[in-house]
Enzyme design. Structure first.
Site, PDB file in Angstrom:
ATOM      1  N   ARG A 242       2.245  -0.316  -4.080  1.00 55.13           N
ATOM      2  CA  ARG A 242       3.598  -0.858  -4.370  1.00 55.13           C
ATOM      3  C   ARG A 242       4.812  -1.104  -3.524  1.00 55.13           C
ATOM      4  O   ARG A 242       5.684  -1.985  -3.006  1.00 55.13           O
ATOM      5  CB  ARG A 242       4.028  -0.205  -5.452  1.00 55.13           C
ATOM      6  CG  ARG A 242       3.206   0.422  -5.946  1.00 55.13           C
ATOM      7  CD  ARG A 242       4.120   1.326  -6.970  1.00 55.13           C
ATOM      8  NE  ARG A 242       3.776   2.384  -6.597  1.00 55.13           N
ATOM      9  CZ  ARG A 242       4.779   3.482  -7.008  1.00 55.13           C
ATOM     10  NH1 ARG A 242       5.396   3.414  -7.752  1.00 55.13           N
ATOM     11  NH2 ARG A 242       4.217   4.660  -5.788  1.00 55.13           N
TER      12      ARG A 242
ATOM     13  N   ASN B 271       3.357   1.457 -11.489  1.00 53.34           N
ATOM     14  CA  ASN B 271       2.694   1.706 -11.586  1.00 53.34           C
ATOM     15  C   ASN B 271       2.014   1.507 -13.261  1.00 53.34           C
ATOM     16  O   ASN B 271       3.258   2.087 -13.514  1.00 53.34           O
ATOM     17  CB  ASN B 271       1.936   3.624 -11.539  1.00 53.34           C
ATOM     18  CG  ASN B 271       1.277   3.050  -9.572  1.00 53.34           C
ATOM     19  OD1 ASN B 271       1.829   2.153  -9.418  1.00 53.34           O
ATOM     20  ND2 ASN B 271       1.897   4.217  -9.073  1.00 53.34           N
TER      21      ASN B 271
END
Length: 91
Positions: free
Chosen positions: A18, A36
């Site tokens: 990320r 996520n």
């Protein structure tokens, strides 16, 4: 301008995916979010210029994280998606 939703599968959680995605987005001027998912995938909402989006999608497919490994990316254009003003990691 393109608005694209992606669901990225593979080794994409716990490997800095990320945060590396945010770095790539910032470099290319892409706005949106990355988060996520409970199933182990990562979801990305992205908004940006056509050429930048092509580069962004390719970098996601190649995994922006050296420790990550992308096995599948579901890509959907979404013209109704919000127009973000920055790129954020949301969870």
């Amino acid at each position: 301008m393109r608005k694209v939703r992606m669901n990225v599968q593979g080794r994409v959680q716990g490997v800095g995916f990320r945060y590396m995605t945010k770095m790539v987005a910032d470099e290319l001027g892409i706005h949106g979010t990355v988060r996520n998912e409970d199933d182990g995938s990562v979801s990305i909402e992205s908004f940006g210029e056509d050429d930048a989006m092509v580069q962004f999608i390719q970098k996601i497919k190649d995994s922006p994280s050296p420790a990550g490994r992308v096995t599948y990316v579901d890509i959907q254009e979404d013209p109704l998606m919000e127009e973000y003003t920055s790129f954020k990691v949301t969870n």
